[in-house]
Each structure stands twice: as C-alpha cells, then as structure tokens.
Design a protein around this motif. Structure first.
Motif, PDB file in Angstrom:
ATOM      1  N   LYS A 111      44.182  37.378  36.318  1.00 49.46           N
ATOM      2  CA  LYS A 111      45.044  37.313  37.500  1.00 49.46           C
ATOM      3  C   LYS A 111      44.357  36.566  38.636  1.00 49.46           C
ATOM      4  N   GLU A 115      46.020  33.084  40.056  1.00 51.35           N
ATOM      5  CA  GLU A 115      46.455  32.953  41.441  1.00 51.35           C
ATOM      6  C   GLU A 115      45.613  31.945  42.210  1.00 51.35           C
ATOM      7  N   SER A 142      52.972  37.094  40.205  1.00 50.35           N
ATOM      8  CA  SER A 142      51.904  36.279  40.790  1.00 50.35           C
ATOM      9  C   SER A 142      52.465  35.025  41.450  1.00 50.35           C
TER      10      SER A 142
END
Length: 257
Positions: A111, A115, A142
C-alpha cells in the motif's frame, strides 16, 4: 484494422532477444500497431528498455514496481523507480497496485508503494496502470485517497463484475480487458463488458499470461489481441472493426504521445 495492446510483457526472460523480436513482428502482422510494456522490478528494466530502443514509437515502456516484488527491501526498488522516472521518458507509472493472491506478508508495504507511486504519477503527469488481483476494493480506496484532477489510468486485467466496473469508471478510469473475457467461466466479466460505455474499454493481453481462447493454457502474445477483440465485439453486438477503432482511440487518449 489497427489494434493497441495496452499491457504486454514483451521482455519476458523466457524468450531470447531473437524470439522476442519475432513475437513483436507477429503482433505487427496481426494489426497491433503499438504495444505498452509495464515494468515489474529492477531486473526487468534492461530488457524492456532494449525493446523500446529497438522499436521506437511502437513498443512503449512504463516505469513502476509491481506489487508482487514488494518485499522487505522495497525501498531499494522504489529508489530505482524514482531515479528512472527522473532520467527517461515513460508512458505511464506501472505496473503498480496490490496483489493479495500470491503472498499477503507485505500488504502494508504494498500500500505504501502503491500510494507513493500514484503521487509520482501526478508529479510527472503520467497515467497509472493498476494491478488489482483479489484487491480491487483496496485499490479503489487508495486511488480515491490520492485522487487529483490530473490522475488517470487503467485497471489492467479487469475481471470483476458490473458494480466494480461502474465504480472504477465513475472515478474516470478505464478497464483493461484481456483473454479472461473469452473464458466460459467469466460470466460476470462478460456481463460487465456488455454494459459499460465503450469509451471505458481498452484491449490488452498481459502476455505471456492469460492467453485467450482457443490458446488458453499456452503462452500468450500480443498477436492474440484480435481474438480478444472478436469476443468483446460479439458480446456488444458490433463489428470487430468498430471495436478496434474505439479501443484504439481510448488507448491513444489515455497514454501521452
């Protein structure tokens, strides 16, 4: 007819350079005028850039860190991505995203990488190419978290249902449709492909993976794009020529020259 393969790993290391080039020529012969290559990790960069150099304007490189290569040392891989984005021209930041199928050990790190790379795409004015295997909802979250007016991209190898497709399209993203749409057990995907706007679809192979029927189980390649197009055209009740023209226009709009 003119097709664009928006996602193909032409540099696959199971092929030597001669066979890679022969595969590319077969794609040209099949009417595929342009192929977009997603990066995976540092070890795929050299092969990808070699092909991009040998086929300028035809085989187009992206730069990104694939989620399945996010491990404990992910920062080294991310540093390499950032360096390459700063010194070469790329058509997209990709292939990036989340993968919950192979290994869930590094989900939080995935993640972070996803991002961060979305932020880099916004910084460089590039689209993103998203890998979302068994993680579509989290990938959407996201993207929404980092959304800006300039952010655009494609959910590659989309294989979800109509509700997921509509949520992705509502964000302004496209759906990359590949060989899975030709499989008998892909009823939800086929229903989605029938009903979404044509302006939201682009073609891809994800070669050498996920070969369409009648090649399922064999090594995929970009020359198989017409088989994918034929299935989508049949589902939508239109000609292959119309489908090729529309999806090519969508791809050209998505990716910068």
């Amino acid at each position: 007819m003119n097709f664009i393969d928006t996602h193909t790993h032409l540099y696959d290391d199971r092929l030597d350079e001669k066979r890679q080039d022969e595969q590319i020529q077969r794609a040209f012969d099949a009417g595929v005028s342009k192929m977009y290559m997603p990066n995976c990790a540092q070890f795929t960069i050299a092969g990808m850039m070699r092909i991009a150099k040998d086929f300028p304007g035809k085989c187009m490189p992206m730069m990104g860190l694939h989620p399945t290569y996010v491990k404990a040392d992910f920062q080294k891989e991310m540093d390499a991505v950032k360096q390459w984005l700063g010194k070469e021209k790329f058509t997209a930041v990709g292939e990036i995203g989340l993968d919950y199928y192979w290994d869930k050990t590094f989900i939080e790190q995935q993640k972070i990488c996803f991002e961060t790379q979305i932020e880099w795409a916004i910084e460089y004015g590039l689209p993103i190419v998203i890998h979302s295997r068994e993680s579509t909802a989290d990938c959407i979250a996201s993207v929404r978290k980092k959304m800006s007016s300039s952010l655009r991209g494609v959910f590659h190898c989309f294989s979800g249902n109509l509700a997921e497709a509509e949520e992705i399209i509502e964000m302004g993203f496209l759906l990359g449709i590949g060989g899975v749409v030709t499989y008998k057990n892909a009823k939800d995907l086929q229903e989605a492909v029938k009903k979404v706007p044509l302006t939201s679809l682009v073609l891809e192979t994800d070669a050498p993976y996920l070969a369409p029927m009648p090649f399922r189980g064999k090594k995929n390649e970009s020359s198989f794009i017409p088989f994918i197009a034929e299935k989508i055209a049949a589902l939508r009740g239109m000609s292959v020529e119309e489908l090729a023209e529309a999806t090519t226009a969508n791809a050209q709009k998505l990716f910068p020259l």
